[in-house]
Design a protein around this motif. Structure first.
Motif, PDB file in Angstrom:
ATOM      1  N   ALA A 147       7.855 -14.117  -6.123  1.00  0.00           N
ATOM      2  CA  ALA A 147       7.030 -14.538  -7.261  1.00  0.00           C
ATOM      3  C   ALA A 147       6.154 -13.411  -7.796  1.00  0.00           C
ATOM      4  O   ALA A 147       5.872 -13.353  -8.996  1.00  0.00           O
ATOM      5  CB  ALA A 147       6.150 -15.724  -6.853  1.00  0.00           C
ATOM      6  N   LEU A 148       5.727 -12.495  -6.916  1.00  0.00           N
ATOM      7  CA  LEU A 148       4.789 -11.469  -7.339  1.00  0.00           C
ATOM      8  C   LEU A 148       4.805 -10.317  -6.340  1.00  0.00           C
ATOM      9  O   LEU A 148       4.919 -10.538  -5.131  1.00  0.00           O
ATOM     10  CB  LEU A 148       3.370 -12.050  -7.421  1.00  0.00           C
ATOM     11  CG  LEU A 148       2.231 -11.104  -7.798  1.00  0.00           C
ATOM     12  CD1 LEU A 148       2.389 -10.633  -9.240  1.00  0.00           C
ATOM     13  CD2 LEU A 148       0.878 -11.779  -7.615  1.00  0.00           C
ATOM     14  N   VAL A 149       4.668  -9.102  -6.851  1.00  0.00           N
ATOM     15  CA  VAL A 149       4.423  -7.925  -6.021  1.00  0.00           C
ATOM     16  C   VAL A 149       3.041  -7.398  -6.372  1.00  0.00           C
ATOM     17  O   VAL A 149       2.750  -7.115  -7.540  1.00  0.00           O
ATOM     18  CB  VAL A 149       5.483  -6.835  -6.245  1.00  0.00           C
ATOM     19  CG1 VAL A 149       5.091  -5.556  -5.508  1.00  0.00           C
ATOM     20  CG2 VAL A 149       6.853  -7.314  -5.790  1.00  0.00           C
ATOM     21  N   LEU A 150       2.162  -7.288  -5.371  1.00  0.00           N
ATOM     22  CA  LEU A 150       0.845  -6.690  -5.529  1.00  0.00           C
ATOM     23  C   LEU A 150       0.925  -5.267  -5.013  1.00  0.00           C
ATOM     24  O   LEU A 150       1.323  -5.051  -3.866  1.00  0.00           O
ATOM     25  CB  LEU A 150      -0.206  -7.457  -4.733  1.00  0.00           C
ATOM     26  CG  LEU A 150      -0.583  -8.843  -5.237  1.00  0.00           C
ATOM     27  CD1 LEU A 150      -1.336  -9.595  -4.161  1.00  0.00           C
ATOM     28  CD2 LEU A 150      -1.437  -8.726  -6.489  1.00  0.00           C
ATOM     29  N   SER A 156       3.301   4.391   3.847  1.00  0.00           N
ATOM     30  CA  SER A 156       3.439   3.270   2.916  1.00  0.00           C
ATOM     31  C   SER A 156       3.674   2.011   3.734  1.00  0.00           C
ATOM     32  O   SER A 156       4.462   2.018   4.687  1.00  0.00           O
ATOM     33  CB  SER A 156       4.608   3.490   1.951  1.00  0.00           C
ATOM     34  OG  SER A 156       4.320   4.518   1.036  1.00  0.00           O
ATOM     35  N   SER A 157       2.999   0.934   3.350  1.00  0.00           N
ATOM     36  CA  SER A 157       3.138  -0.326   4.071  1.00  0.00           C
ATOM     37  C   SER A 157       3.321  -1.457   3.072  1.00  0.00           C
ATOM     38  O   SER A 157       2.485  -1.641   2.185  1.00  0.00           O
ATOM     39  CB  SER A 157       1.889  -0.585   4.930  1.00  0.00           C
ATOM     40  OG  SER A 157       1.961  -1.849   5.554  1.00  0.00           O
ATOM     41  N   ASN A 203      -5.228   4.559  10.269  1.00  0.00           N
ATOM     42  CA  ASN A 203      -4.621   3.294  10.714  1.00  0.00           C
ATOM     43  C   ASN A 203      -5.034   2.138   9.800  1.00  0.00           C
ATOM     44  O   ASN A 203      -5.403   1.048  10.272  1.00  0.00           O
ATOM     45  CB  ASN A 203      -5.044   2.997  12.157  1.00  0.00           C
ATOM     46  CG  ASN A 203      -4.738   4.141  13.102  1.00  0.00           C
ATOM     47  OD1 ASN A 203      -3.585   4.501  13.318  1.00  0.00           O
ATOM     48  ND2 ASN A 203      -5.788   4.754  13.646  1.00  0.00           N
ATOM     49  N   ASP A 204      -4.953   2.390   8.488  1.00  0.00           N
ATOM     50  CA  ASP A 204      -5.473   1.407   7.537  1.00  0.00           C
ATOM     51  C   ASP A 204      -4.476   1.018   6.449  1.00  0.00           C
ATOM     52  O   ASP A 204      -4.868   0.417   5.448  1.00  0.00           O
ATOM     53  CB  ASP A 204      -6.746   1.942   6.876  1.00  0.00           C
ATOM     54  CG  ASP A 204      -6.519   3.230   6.084  1.00  0.00           C
ATOM     55  OD1 ASP A 204      -5.445   3.834   6.207  1.00  0.00           O
ATOM     56  OD2 ASP A 204      -7.438   3.620   5.340  1.00  0.00           O
ATOM     57  N   HIS A 205      -3.202   1.313   6.618  1.00  0.00           N
ATOM     58  CA  HIS A 205      -2.250   1.117   5.524  1.00  0.00           C
ATOM     59  C   HIS A 205      -1.730  -0.318   5.480  1.00  0.00           C
ATOM     60  O   HIS A 205      -1.729  -0.949   4.416  1.00  0.00           O
ATOM     61  CB  HIS A 205      -1.129   2.153   5.639  1.00  0.00           C
ATOM     62  CG  HIS A 205      -1.698   3.534   5.776  1.00  0.00           C
ATOM     63  ND1 HIS A 205      -2.281   4.196   4.730  1.00  0.00           N
ATOM     64  CD2 HIS A 205      -1.841   4.350   6.872  1.00  0.00           C
ATOM     65  CE1 HIS A 205      -2.745   5.374   5.151  1.00  0.00           C
ATOM     66  NE2 HIS A 205      -2.483   5.490   6.448  1.00  0.00           N
ATOM     67  N   ALA A 206      -1.305  -0.857   6.614  1.00  0.00           N
ATOM     68  CA  ALA A 206      -1.009  -2.291   6.656  1.00  0.00           C
ATOM     69  C   ALA A 206      -2.287  -3.093   6.418  1.00  0.00           C
ATOM     70  O   ALA A 206      -2.252  -4.151   5.782  1.00  0.00           O
ATOM     71  CB  ALA A 206      -0.392  -2.667   8.004  1.00  0.00           C
ATOM     72  N   ASP A 221       0.869  -1.169   0.000  1.00  0.00           N
ATOM     73  CA  ASP A 221       0.000   0.000   0.000  1.00  0.00           C
ATOM     74  C   ASP A 221       0.908   1.221   0.000  1.00  0.00           C
ATOM     75  O   ASP A 221       1.769   1.367   0.865  1.00  0.00           O
ATOM     76  CB  ASP A 221      -0.917   0.012   1.223  1.00  0.00           C
ATOM     77  CG  ASP A 221      -1.887   1.173   1.190  1.00  0.00           C
ATOM     78  OD1 ASP A 221      -2.681   1.243   0.233  1.00  0.00           O
ATOM     79  OD2 ASP A 221      -1.850   2.015   2.110  1.00  0.00           O
ATOM     80  N   TYR A 222       0.710   2.097  -0.972  1.00  0.00           N
ATOM     81  CA  TYR A 222       1.662   3.185  -1.220  1.00  0.00           C
ATOM     82  C   TYR A 222       1.074   4.521  -0.788  1.00  0.00           C
ATOM     83  O   TYR A 222      -0.093   4.811  -1.028  1.00  0.00           O
ATOM     84  CB  TYR A 222       1.998   3.228  -2.714  1.00  0.00           C
ATOM     85  CG  TYR A 222       2.872   4.385  -3.129  1.00  0.00           C
ATOM     86  CD1 TYR A 222       4.253   4.297  -3.020  1.00  0.00           C
ATOM     87  CD2 TYR A 222       2.309   5.558  -3.619  1.00  0.00           C
ATOM     88  CE1 TYR A 222       5.062   5.358  -3.406  1.00  0.00           C
ATOM     89  CE2 TYR A 222       3.107   6.622  -4.009  1.00  0.00           C
ATOM     90  CZ  TYR A 222       4.481   6.513  -3.900  1.00  0.00           C
ATOM     91  OH  TYR A 222       5.277   7.563  -4.281  1.00  0.00           O
TER      92      TYR A 222
END
Length: 439
Positions: free
Chosen positions: A309-312, A261-262, A386-389, A254-255
């Motif tokens: 394997a992947l970055v989301l 950013s998390s 408080n919603d980034h992670a 999450d950017y």
């Protein structure tokens, strides 16, 4: 599949339209209630049987939030059942429709997805004799109303099913609360209305959910969310990092620039994904902002020498997505960002133990204790704090649930000629009792 009798509630959904029924003159059927309560395919069978009994050479619509979810939730189970009942089903994969025929009659059933506000254009201009809206509460109102407006054939009816949402939801207020005004039959389903669901399985679902999700999915109530989004994530739910080796690694991001950013590093072992490390940068806390390149170096440090394997990544972070692609090390995809669906999927994955959060992820643990529903909103949204992670974890859970599914099962070959369906005798199968194990 097991073979079970129908419950009284299921028989109401199956036979309400039959000649002699006290509800025969209703214009719509609404089924809501608990998950796994036996409403979805039960309604699907009834819809097809009604259409074939009342009409010939007409068009109908089967609608879901997406065509993929419609096939998975309804059509895959429905076609073999229809074949057992004596119908001939011819699915057309590329055109998204199914031709159904029986006793000299044939009708066409189109498949539609009502994902967003652009969806009404897909169904606009059609002439329909009836529409079934599966999980109608997840569709935009504009799509639903456009689908209903297409039903201009004399004798057409509307068929709705859904699990409960917020009590301020437009469908609850306009259709369930006004069922009498709309000349609609409203049937509320509980888990006990599905005879194929054992007491042991019902108890399992009761353990699986808590808080708002328990009220909605187990008790079937239209309930507003309150308090913590994940109230079950207490201290004892977090674990240490398991010993390796791990089978696969992925990262969810999450950017933010002003906002934190998390990034979470996920490692899979024995079919469980562990969030073993995190990168968390809060510009307000640190007193300065980072560039895309600096955040990318944080991503590289989090990955280390592991084969990722992947970055989301946050789908709104176009510049950061491009930065990752430009460096060429990681395969990157934009994440799915449906908040309400993502929270449901995350809660289920955490409760079932398919996702585990390790104690090394201190900022994620902090956010779990602070992440709350917005009680002032008239739909299911958390407070934007408080919603980034929480967001990067949600992206990962949504990605895991989005496994590709096949179109839908081809109809089974019919053995012998079909027996005509007599609605006065209920929906009796041609050769054996119909299986019923669905939600």
């Amino acid at each position: 599949m097991s073979f079970q009798r129908f419950s009284a509630r299921q028989m109401q959904a199956l036979s309400w339209w039959c000649p002699g029924s006290p509800h025969e003159g209703k214009s719509a059927l609404i089924c809501d209630g608990a998950v796994r309560s036996g409403k979805t395919v039960c309604m699907g069978v009834s819809f097809i049987a009604w259409a074939m009994f009342r009409f010939d050479s007409q068009s109908f619509a089967l609608c879901g939030k997406t065509i993929r979810s419609l096939r998975r939730n309804l059509v895959d189970s429905l076609l073999p059942l229809l074949t057992d009942l004596g119908f001939s089903c011819a699915p057309h994969l590329s055109e998204n429709y199914v031709d159904v025929s029986c006793t000299g009659r044939s009708n066409r059933f189109y498949l539609f997805g009502g994902r967003d506000e652009g969806s009404p254009a897909l169904i606009q201009g059609m002439t329909l004799a009836g529409v079934l809206l599966d999980e109608v509460a997840l569709m935009p109102r504009s799509f639903v109303e456009q689908a209903l407006a297409r039903c201009s054939v004399e004798g057409s009816t509307f068929w709705f099913n859904c699990n409960p949402e917020h009590p301020q939801h437009w469908f609850y207020r306009e259709w369930i609360c006004k069922a009498g005004e709309k000349n609609a039959l409203y049937l509320h389903f509980r888990m006990e209305d599905n005879p194929s669901l054992s007491p042991r399985m019902i108890a399992r679902y009761e353990r699986l959910y808590s808080g708002t999700f328990y009220e909605r999915f187990v008790l079937g109530r239209w309930t507003a969310p309150q308090g913590l989004v994940y109230p079950f994530m207490t201290e004892d739910q977090f674990c240490g990092v398991p010993d390796g080796p791990f089978e696969e690694f992925q990262i969810s991001c999450d950017y933010g620039t002003v906002n934190p950013s998390s990034f979470g590093l996920w490692a899979r072992k024995d079919s469980v994904w562990y969030r073993i490390q995190e990168y968390y940068f809060d510009s307000r806390r640190e007193g300065y902002q980072k560039t895309d390149e600096e955040h990318y170096r944080g991503l590289e440090d989090l990955a280390g020498n592991r084969p990722i394997a992947l970055v989301l990544a946050d789908p709104s972070a176009a510049s950061f997505l491009e930065t990752i692609r430009r460096h060429g090390r990681f395969r990157v995809l934009p994440a799915q960002n449906d908040v309400a669906d993502g929270i449901r999927l995350t809660a289920s994955a955490l409760k079932e133990g398919r996702l585990r959060i390790c104690r090394t992820c201190t900022d994620a643990i902090r956010e779990f204790s602070l992440y709350r529903w917005n009680d002032a909103a008239q739909k299911d949204v958390p407070v934007k704090e408080n919603d980034h992670a929480m967001d990067d974890i949600r992206y990962f859970a949504a990605h895991l649930s989005a496994e590709p599914s096949a179109f839908f099962a081809a109809a089974l070959p019919r053995q012998g000629p079909p027996r005509p369906l007599d609605p006065r005798q209920g929906l009796q199968p041609a050769r054996r009792p119909s299986p019923f194990v669905t939600s």
